[in-house]
Design an enzyme around this catalytic site. Structure first.
Site, PDB file in Angstrom:
ATOM      1  N   ASP A   1      11.387   8.134  36.653  1.00 24.86           N
ATOM      2  CA  ASP A   1      11.092   9.207  35.702  1.00 24.86           C
ATOM      3  C   ASP A   1       9.921   8.693  34.868  1.00 24.86           C
ATOM      4  O   ASP A   1      10.095   7.899  33.954  1.00 24.86           O
ATOM      5  CB  ASP A   1      12.322   9.481  34.834  1.00 24.86           C
ATOM      6  CG  ASP A   1      12.068  10.556  33.788  1.00 24.86           C
ATOM      7  OD1 ASP A   1      10.896  10.938  33.580  1.00 24.86           O
ATOM      8  OD2 ASP A   1      13.051  11.018  33.163  1.00 24.86           O
TER       9      ASP A   1
ATOM     10  N   LYS B   1       3.488  15.293  27.936  1.00 25.05           N
ATOM     11  CA  LYS B   1       3.390  14.103  27.073  1.00 25.05           C
ATOM     12  C   LYS B   1       1.984  13.520  27.248  1.00 25.05           C
ATOM     13  O   LYS B   1       1.019  14.197  26.921  1.00 25.05           O
ATOM     14  CB  LYS B   1       4.522  13.135  27.416  1.00 25.05           C
ATOM     15  CG  LYS B   1       5.905  13.769  27.164  1.00 25.05           C
ATOM     16  CD  LYS B   1       7.039  12.824  27.413  1.00 25.05           C
ATOM     17  CE  LYS B   1       8.378  13.407  27.002  1.00 25.05           C
ATOM     18  NZ  LYS B   1       9.061  14.185  28.038  1.00 25.05           N
TER      19      LYS B   1
HETATM   20  N1  DSN Z   1      12.654  14.318  24.008  1.00 22.88           N
HETATM   21  C1  DSN Z   1      11.712  13.603  24.831  1.00 22.88           C
HETATM   22  C2  DSN Z   1      11.103  12.474  24.099  1.00 22.88           C
HETATM   23  O1  DSN Z   1      10.780  12.688  22.947  1.00 22.88           O
HETATM   24  O2  DSN Z   1      10.909  11.399  24.628  1.00 22.88           O
HETATM   25  C3  DSN Z   1      12.284  13.207  26.114  1.00 22.88           C
HETATM   26  O3  DSN Z   1      12.858  14.328  26.696  1.00 22.88           O
END
Ligand code: DSN
Length: 403
Positions: A212, A241
């Site tokens: 992951d 991200k």
């Molecule tokens: N909530 C995310 C994080 O902040 O890393 C992962 O799903």
């Protein structure tokens, strides 16, 4: 906009984002193209199924979009079809991980209801994943997640002293527990993961290796973090991200697992794909293959290292002593000498710096008010921040927390 109430709130959120320093390690700022596509007419279209095999009519455009997104995803991580396939439909990271387990691990664990005879272990179904308290994710088999209810987690953590992974220990644990699948990945582990060692551990017990890479996907695409693809059987990732795309996820798999995974995504766990999201993922993936993105990814890591070393110089304790990625875990509690994570996060927020409170390995406090905070540099690097800005930011954080 006709809806003035929502318009006002949108404006307020836009202003909030503009005025704060964003150090949430899992957030970023997408391009205007990504935003535009998310708000497009594609949101009106239903297209259950996959390109060329749908349950609805009118797919001549969306089939091209989904196929293009798949091609761009493979290209962004230098993968060749048909050896690798990618499913671009997962709505987000949690459903992506659930779909992989559903596809590849027979359900297991212990039945919690019914007669005593039914309480026996009903199957193997073991997933070996990093525990939440040590930096793993809920969907790596935590008991409050469906992944810990349908499957049985074999949790692992970091070494108590070094706060980094101890691969010898992992190897012994895998041999003892014999999980069907091992998840290598994290939401709060600042260091590089040795994917090759995970491969060897998985091979030693005949387990599938799933990585992951949600947090580091952008760094992998930009060449600033080791790629898991030479070693993994399956790689899941969110797109929003470090990869700087819309909220969505991808599942890459070696061909032998791909049909099962496609079925587990649709119809196994999801209905119609969100095509506006898939088109926006395609845009972000094309952006991630440009040379500027390489520069960006490297700068994200340089910024995290600069922030980490200045915080250290100022006397703060960093979990594992530093970072190899975009992410820093700061032990603000420092054995009671400092602040709780909640107090630290609240103080920083009041001063316009947004972080999240986080547990640290061997946590002695509660998850709602843990011992640390997590900092990430992906979003502020998108805004053009460099090492010198990070040094100043560390000094600002230090002042706010020591006040
Ligand atoms: N909530 C995310 C994080 O902040 O890393 C992962 O799903």
């Amino acid at each position: 906009m006709k809806d003035k109430q929502i318009e006002k709130l949108l404006t307020a959120e836009k202003r909030r984002q503009q005025k704060v320093v964003n150090l949430i390690a899992s957030e970023n700022f997408v391009s205007s193209d990504v935003l535009k596509v998310l708000g497009s007419e594609l949101t009106n279209k239903y297209a259950e199924g996959y390109p060329g095999a749908r349950y609805y009519g009118g797919n001549e455009v969306v089939d091209q979009i989904e196929s293009l997104c798949q091609a761009r995803a493979l290209k962004a991580f230098k993968l060749k079809s048909p050896k690798w396939r990618v499913n671009v439909q997962p709505l987000s990271g949690s459903p992506a991980n659930v779909a992989v387990y559903l596809a590849l691990v027979p359900p297991g664990g212990t039945a919690s209801q019914g007669p005593a005879s039914a309480k026996a272990t009903v199957g193997r179904g073991k997933i070996m994943g990093m525990s939440l308290a040590h930096g793993g994710h809920l969907t790596h088999g935590h008991k409050v997640s469906i992944t810990g209810k349908v499957w049985q987690q074999v949790p692992f953590g970091v070494d108590e002293k070094t706060e980094v992974l101890d691969y010898e220990h992992l190897s012994r644990l895998a041999k003892k527990e014999k999980p069907q699948l091992i998840v290598a990945g994290f939401t709060a582990y600042p260091r590089r993961i040795n994917w090759q060692k995970f491969r060897a551990i998985a091979d030693s017990v005949g387990a599938i290796l799933m990585v992951d890479m949600s947090h580091v996907a952008g760094l992998v695409a930009g060449g600033a973090y080791p790629s898991p693809f030479p070693y993994a059987d399956v790689v899941t990732t969110t797109v929003h991200k470090t990869l700087r795309g819309p909220r969505a996820a991808l599942i890459f798999s070696r061909l032998e697992y791909a049909d099962k995974i496609d079925k587990a995504v649709f119809p196994g766990t999801q209905g119609g794909p969100h095509l506006n999201q898939i088109a926006a993922v395609a845009v972000a993936l094309a952006e991630a293959t440009r040379p500027e993105f390489k520069t960006y990814a490297k700068q994200v890591v340089r910024n995290a290292k600069a922030l980490a070393s200045e915080l250290k110089r100022l006397g703060w304790r960093l979990v594992s002593g530093g970072t190899d990625s975009h992410l820093i875990l700061l032990d603000t509690w420092m054995g009671g000498q400092g602040l709780s994570g909640k107090e630290a996060s609240d103080r920083l927020e009041a001063a316009g710096i947004i972080v999240n409170k986080n547990t640290v390995p061997g946590e002695t406090r509660s998850p709602m008010d843990p011992s640390g905070i997590r900092l990430g540099t992906a979003a502020e690097t998108t805004r053009g921040k460099k090492e010198a800005d990070m040094v100043k930011l560390a000094q600002r954080i230090d002042k706010i927390l020591k006040k």
